[in-house]
Design a protein around this motif. Structure first.
Motif, PDB file in Angstrom:
ATOM      1  N   UNK A 199     -57.627  42.249 -65.308  1.00 47.23           N
ATOM      2  CA  UNK A 199     -57.771  41.057 -66.126  1.00 47.23           C
ATOM      3  C   UNK A 199     -59.185  40.539 -65.939  1.00 47.23           C
ATOM      4  N   UNK A 200     -59.835  40.218 -67.032  1.00 45.23           N
ATOM      5  CA  UNK A 200     -61.204  39.707 -66.923  1.00 45.23           C
ATOM      6  C   UNK A 200     -61.229  38.519 -65.974  1.00 45.23           C
ATOM      7  N   UNK A 201     -62.185  38.532 -65.087  1.00 49.99           N
ATOM      8  CA  UNK A 201     -62.246  37.509 -64.056  1.00 49.99           C
ATOM      9  C   UNK A 201     -62.057  38.144 -62.686  1.00 49.99           C
ATOM     10  N   UNK A 202     -61.169  39.142 -62.651  1.00 55.48           N
ATOM     11  CA  UNK A 202     -60.900  39.805 -61.374  1.00 55.48           C
ATOM     12  C   UNK A 202     -62.137  40.493 -60.803  1.00 55.48           C
ATOM     13  N   UNK A 203     -63.002  40.966 -61.681  1.00 56.81           N
ATOM     14  CA  UNK A 203     -64.172  41.685 -61.190  1.00 56.81           C
ATOM     15  C   UNK A 203     -65.021  40.780 -60.306  1.00 56.81           C
ATOM     16  N   UNK A 204     -65.038  39.493 -60.614  1.00 55.40           N
ATOM     17  CA  UNK A 204     -65.831  38.574 -59.806  1.00 55.40           C
ATOM     18  C   UNK A 204     -65.203  38.371 -58.431  1.00 55.40           C
ATOM     19  N   UNK A 205     -63.883  38.262 -58.434  1.00 57.19           N
ATOM     20  CA  UNK A 205     -63.192  38.063 -57.160  1.00 57.19           C
ATOM     21  C   UNK A 205     -63.433  39.283 -56.261  1.00 57.19           C
ATOM     22  N   UNK A 206     -63.233  40.469 -56.859  1.00 56.94           N
ATOM     23  CA  UNK A 206     -63.444  41.693 -56.088  1.00 56.94           C
ATOM     24  C   UNK A 206     -64.903  41.789 -55.648  1.00 56.94           C
ATOM     25  N   UNK A 207     -65.801  41.375 -56.518  1.00 59.82           N
ATOM     26  CA  UNK A 207     -67.224  41.447 -56.203  1.00 59.82           C
ATOM     27  C   UNK A 207     -67.589  40.604 -55.002  1.00 59.82           C
ATOM     28  N   UNK A 208     -67.079  39.390 -54.943  1.00 54.96           N
ATOM     29  CA  UNK A 208     -67.382  38.522 -53.803  1.00 54.96           C
ATOM     30  C   UNK A 208     -66.873  39.156 -52.512  1.00 54.96           C
ATOM     31  N   UNK A 209     -65.670  39.722 -52.574  1.00 55.85           N
ATOM     32  CA  UNK A 209     -65.112  40.352 -51.382  1.00 55.85           C
ATOM     33  C   UNK A 209     -65.996  41.523 -50.953  1.00 55.85           C
ATOM     34  N   UNK A 210     -66.411  42.290 -51.942  1.00 63.73           N
ATOM     35  CA  UNK A 210     -67.202  43.487 -51.666  1.00 63.73           C
ATOM     36  C   UNK A 210     -68.538  43.144 -51.010  1.00 63.73           C
ATOM     37  N   UNK A 211     -69.033  41.970 -51.280  1.00 64.99           N
ATOM     38  CA  UNK A 211     -70.304  41.586 -50.670  1.00 64.99           C
ATOM     39  C   UNK A 211     -70.159  41.334 -49.178  1.00 64.99           C
ATOM     40  N   UNK A 212     -68.950  41.172 -48.725  1.00 64.27           N
ATOM     41  CA  UNK A 212     -68.761  40.798 -47.330  1.00 64.27           C
ATOM     42  C   UNK A 212     -68.104  41.869 -46.476  1.00 64.27           C
ATOM     43  N   UNK A 213     -67.668  42.944 -47.096  1.00 61.21           N
ATOM     44  CA  UNK A 213     -66.975  43.959 -46.293  1.00 61.21           C
ATOM     45  C   UNK A 213     -66.996  45.298 -47.011  1.00 61.21           C
ATOM     46  N   UNK A 214     -66.435  46.288 -46.332  1.00 66.50           N
ATOM     47  CA  UNK A 214     -66.410  47.631 -46.908  1.00 66.50           C
ATOM     48  C   UNK A 214     -65.458  47.665 -48.103  1.00 66.50           C
ATOM     49  N   UNK A 215     -65.588  48.745 -48.862  1.00 59.64           N
ATOM     50  CA  UNK A 215     -64.801  48.857 -50.087  1.00 59.64           C
ATOM     51  C   UNK A 215     -63.302  48.780 -49.820  1.00 59.64           C
ATOM     52  N   UNK A 216     -62.867  49.545 -48.827  1.00 57.31           N
ATOM     53  CA  UNK A 216     -61.428  49.588 -48.587  1.00 57.31           C
ATOM     54  C   UNK A 216     -60.914  48.243 -48.070  1.00 57.31           C
ATOM     55  N   UNK A 239     -66.896  45.682 -67.988  1.00 56.62           N
ATOM     56  CA  UNK A 239     -67.247  44.508 -67.199  1.00 56.62           C
ATOM     57  C   UNK A 239     -68.108  44.817 -65.979  1.00 56.62           C
ATOM     58  N   UNK A 240     -68.207  46.086 -65.606  1.00 56.91           N
ATOM     59  CA  UNK A 240     -68.986  46.414 -64.404  1.00 56.91           C
ATOM     60  C   UNK A 240     -70.408  45.864 -64.500  1.00 56.91           C
ATOM     61  N   UNK A 241     -71.029  46.136 -65.625  1.00 62.78           N
ATOM     62  CA  UNK A 241     -72.413  45.698 -65.778  1.00 62.78           C
ATOM     63  C   UNK A 241     -72.545  44.209 -66.023  1.00 62.78           C
ATOM     64  N   UNK A 242     -71.406  43.545 -66.172  1.00 60.69           N
ATOM     65  CA  UNK A 242     -71.462  42.117 -66.472  1.00 60.69           C
ATOM     66  C   UNK A 242     -70.960  41.280 -65.298  1.00 60.69           C
ATOM     67  N   UNK A 243     -70.825  41.926 -64.155  1.00 59.88           N
ATOM     68  CA  UNK A 243     -70.370  41.203 -62.974  1.00 59.88           C
ATOM     69  C   UNK A 243     -71.542  41.062 -62.006  1.00 59.88           C
TER      70      UNK A 243
END
Lengths: 703, 213
Positions: free
Chosen positions: A426-443, A387-391
């Protein structure tokens, strides 16, 4: 090119080993007193290699120590002979050489101490590596250099590391630095420019700061544990690109020492500058990354005074321990969230939530540190990688295959799957994590994912049985029924349930289909209200586009409209949708419908259970009846037997009766016959004597 | 089995319209969405992971009949299997898709077959096994024979396809259409033909997609 150089090195080596000083070369060397002439000679004939230039410098330096012996001249000669015979076509180097050579003490006896001979033989093989690796790996080399401050060379390390004695090393390194710079010059005009640029900076910076930096010099050495013993041989290299060329040939040891100091300090400075430079570049990269990450169009640009309110809240000292007014926070979120503060604001909202709910709700995950989780392996790796390449594949931060964005995303998802074994990935989570990652550091993004999943309760919809998702679909359809009856009927008419279009809304928080400006607003609310926000947005979204949806008249076009057209409608629509959300309150309905769902579900289970029970009962009744039947049958058989017996008796009786009747009949006949006979006899008697007969008759009756 | 939708229903035998529900099942990233997209739009693009389910329709205008496909494309991750039954309920045909370059995806397709066999009678559903991504022939892990053999022993339609290079995508869907129509005919001719089929059609309509939650 490299090959050529290597060949040259071989030449050098051979020349040294054979130790055959051609006479003309010696002459050439001597004639360097006339630099012009020598230059011409070189220009016309010379083809040089890195080692050669190095060696010539070396011999130049060695000469400063005193009269050179013949072995020195061998070295020199061989290098020069190489100069003349090698095939390298780099006249620029010759020029360089020319610049350097005039500083040589002219006419000094061409002699080299044994140590120099050693040196040159040591360097024999080292420069080979160097010339091969130098242009390619200049970065690594620089990194190396940073960890070896005492070496003066910026680009050449290997020889320094391999040289056995400290004084030699110092010499070497000094030479090398020149040599490598010259080599750089030789390689291309670009290099030349870079060299002079560097030199300029170096000189410019070194001069004013020399004084103030000198005390720290030894500290630096100590830090690196490579404090070189100070030998009288040190101050050999006074000339070259590092400083003003000295006109004196004989210097006092003190002067030389000073020069050395200077050179070392300058080198240290240069390295520091490079470090600083890298830092700057890194922070610039960070900034660029941030800009890249936040590259989306806000649907409600945040007004200045709202931004000020946020900034004030965010910068409150001891912020994480102060409870802010809930109303104030809510109204601020409703008015807008400035994009560049969004990450910080989300963290702030999470902090506030924790302050309000001191006792962690329900189950909390183990408090394994993020770094620990990163070290472990996850069984979900395959699914995550797919899913990495599909997020967010079109977002510049995530688009590069295994680029920074994808790697961070992988880390977060992997860590989460380890933290929450039940949900895993679970498919779908990558998007949630992705949005968060756009706004802050990884940790931080990981922490916020944890917050949303556990504290805001989003994780339950990802649990393996997915019942919550089904409940949510039911709730949404009921809410639609409440708020937009006509739309509800329209969809119902075409048999479109929320599971046909709304599952991704819940599982990705709208992130897989909608523009980021919209999604980030959804997340703003998510941090305040949890999954309730998704219902509100869904309702509001469907409600505010009702007329358009009603226009479509079949299942396919309706679903297509909701899935494809809806997410790409204008900002105005989006803004309207979001602002409606802040006015909604559906908590009670949600609760009611969840209960309703469970009741319905229970009834369903109940009724199905009843059927079973009924069947059971009927079967039981059936079997007991069968048993009864069987018993009765047995009784019947017994009775039948009796009947037969009785019938048989009846028959016997009947026959005996018949017999008796016949007996009676015969007896009566007998009697009648007897009576007849008696009458006849009485008649006979009466005929003879009437009276006695009568008396006899009377006599008989009386008996 | 299938229902004739009102507009196309002229008199029996002339030119009926059938609507079938076709469902795509298989592991993550084997190309379910891509197959559907290639078939419906004749194009190829990279897809986001399907979360929940997506939906396409396609209409074949054949000489003998008009066949409308409602194609339900499901989420591949195992996690979603618990909701998948919502989507394949009352399906008329299923495509079990695997990736020829990933052996374990064939295993998963076999599991799907078991699942379907539990929920459907053999004559209720047409099942096709589809080995996708023949464009990755160099990385092939499942031989054509292996797929074909499995399909043969289980009475499935079988084809290897590539949504990317448009290899046999249309063919596999056409094979399904033919099989569905063949069964339709068979059923119509078995008992007194006319009545039987009309009864079937009426029965089918209210049941179809009855409740999604």
């Amino acid at each position: 090119m490299y090959e050529e150089k290597q060949k040259d090195h071989v030449h050098v080596g051979e020349a040294k080993q054979t130790s055959q000083p051609p006479a003309e070369n010696a002459v050439n060397e001597v004639s360097s007193s006339a630099p012009r002439f020598r230059l011409d000679m070189l220009k016309n004939k010379a083809k040089r290699s890195l080692t050669e230039s190095f060696e010539s410098i070396l011999s130049r330096g060695s000469k400063a120590r005193g009269p050179l012996d013949s072995s020195g001249s061998v070295d020199l000669d061989s290098s020069v002979s190489n100069t003349l015979s090698s095939t390298n076509k780099e006249p620029s180097l010759c020029e360089k050489e020319k610049d350097g050579l005039p500083t040589l003490p002219i006419g000094s006896a061409v002699k080299t101490s044994g140590s120099v001979g050693d040196l040159s033989s040591i360097t024999e093989d080292c420069p080979v590596d160097q010339s091969v690796t130098l242009p390619q790996q200049s970065f690594r080399r620089r990194a190396n250099t940073l960890s070896h401050l005492p070496t003066k060379s910026q680009e050449s390390l290997a020889p320094v590391e391999t040289s056995p004695s400290v004084p030699q090393r110092k010499l070497m390194s000094d030479y090398e630095s020149k040599h490598s710079q010259q080599a750089a010059d030789a390689e291309s005009p670009v290099r030349t420019r870079r060299h002079s640029w560097r030199q300029q900076i170096f000189l410019r910076v070194a001069t004013p700061q020399k004084a103030c930096d000198s005390p720290s010099r030894y500290d630096d050495y100590c830090e690196l544990g490579e404090l070189p013993p100070r030998s009288p041989l040190e101050p050999v290299c006074e000339d070259g690109p590092f400083g003003p060329v000295k006109e004196e040939r004989k210097r006092t040891p003190h002067e030389l020492r000073e020069l050395w100091k200077k050179a070392i300090i300058q080198q240290i400075l240069l390295l520091r500058m490079e470090k600083e430079n890298q830092k700057l570049q890194a922070s610039e990269n960070n900034l660029q990354n941030r800009r890249l990450k936040l590259d989306y169009e806000e649907i409600t640009p945040c007004l200045k005074d709202v931004t000020l309110i946020w900034e004030k809240m965010l910068s409150t000292p001891g912020r994480s321990k102060i409870k802010f007014d809930v109303e104030k926070i809510h109204s601020a979120v409703a008015q807008g969230v400035p994009r560049h503060h969004r990450g910080e604001i989300w963290k702030f909202l999470a902090e506030q939530y924790h302050l309000k709910h001191q006792f962690p709700s329900k189950q909390q995950p183990k408090d394994t540190p993020y770094k620990e989780l990163l070290k472990q392996l996850t069984s979900q790796q395959h699914a995550i990688l797919i899913d990495l390449g599909r997020t967010f594949p079109t977002h510049p931060y995530f688009s590069a295959q295994l680029g920074a964005g994808q790697l961070s995303l992988y880390n977060i998802l992997k860590a989460y799957s380890l933290l929450d074994q039940e949900v895993g990935y679970c498919q779908g989570l990558s998007f949630v994590a992705g949005v968060l990652l756009l706004h802050m550091s990884e940790e931080d993004a990981f922490k916020m994912l944890k917050f949303l999943m556990f504290d805001m309760g989003l994780r339950k919809q990802y649990r393996p049985d997915m019942t919550i998702l089904q409940i949510q679909m039911y709730q949404l359809s009921r809410l639609l029924h409440d708020y937009h009856r006509d739309l509800y009927s329209h969809l119902e008419e075409h048999e479109i349930g929320p599971s046909l279009y709304a599952a991704p809304w819940f599982l990705t928080m709208f992130a897989s289909q909608f523009p980021l400006g919209f999604v980030s607003r959804v997340f703003d609310m998510l941090f305040l209200q949890g999954s309730e926000a998704i219902f509100k947005v869904a309702l509001s979204l469907l409600g505010s586009h009702k007329p358009l949806i009603l226009q479509h008249e079949n299942l396919e076009t309706i679903v297509d409209f909701i899935k494809s057209t809806l997410p790409n409608l204008g900002l105005v629509q989006m803004e309207k949708t979001i602002s409606q959300v802040f006015e909604m309150d559906i908590a009670k309905q949600l609760q009611a419908y969840e209960v309703e769902y469970h009741v319905l579900q229970d009834e369903l289970i109940d009724s199905s259970l009843n059927d079973n029970q009924r069947l059971d009962k009927l079967e039981k009744a059936n079997s007991s009846l069968r048993k009864q039947n069987f018993d009765l049958l047995e009784e019947l058989q017994v009775a039948n037997g009796k009947i037969q017996n009785l019938e048989a008796t009846v028959e016997v009786l009947l026959t005996s009766e018949g017999k008796l009747k016949q007996a009676i009949l015969t007896l009566e006949q007998e009697r009648a016959a007897l009576l007849k006979a008696l009458e006849e006899m009485q008649k006979k008697i009466g005929d003879t004597d009437g009276n006695p007969l009568l008396t006899r008759q009377e006599h008989m009756d009386a008996d | 089995m299938a229902q004739e939708t009102t507009p196309g229903t002229s008199l029996e035998g002339s030119h009926p319209t059938y609507t079938y529900k076709v469902v795509l099942l298989g592991s993550m990233s084997v190309g379910k969405s891509s197959l559907a997209y290639r078939y419906v739009k004749n194009d190829f693009r990279e897809f986001l992971p399907t979360v929940g389910c997506s939906f396409f329709t396609y209409t074949h205008n054949l000489e003998s009949a008009t066949v409308k496909f409602e194609i339900w494309d499901t989420a591949g991750q195992e996690k979603y299997q618990s909701v998948c039954h919502l989507y394949y309920r009352n399906a008329h045909a299923a495509l079990l898709v695997y990736d020829i370059a990933k052996k374990e995806t064939l295993k998963k397709a076999k599991l799907w077959l078991e699942e379907l066999e539990k929920k459907f009678l053999p004559d209720e559903i047409v099942i096709a096994l589809v080995g996708n991504k023949t464009d990755l022939a160099a990385e092939r892990e499942v031989t054509t024979e292996e797929g074909a053999e499995f399909a043969r022993t289980n009475g499935l339609l079988f084809m290897e396809t590539s949504a990317k290079s448009n290899h046999q995508v249309n063919d596999i869907f056409m094979a399904i259409v033919q099989e569905l129509l063949r069964r339709e005919k068979e059923k119509a001719s078995a008992p007194s033909p006319h009545e039987r089929s009309t009864i079937d059609l009426k029965e089918g309509t209210p049941k179809r997609r009855c409740c999604w939650l």
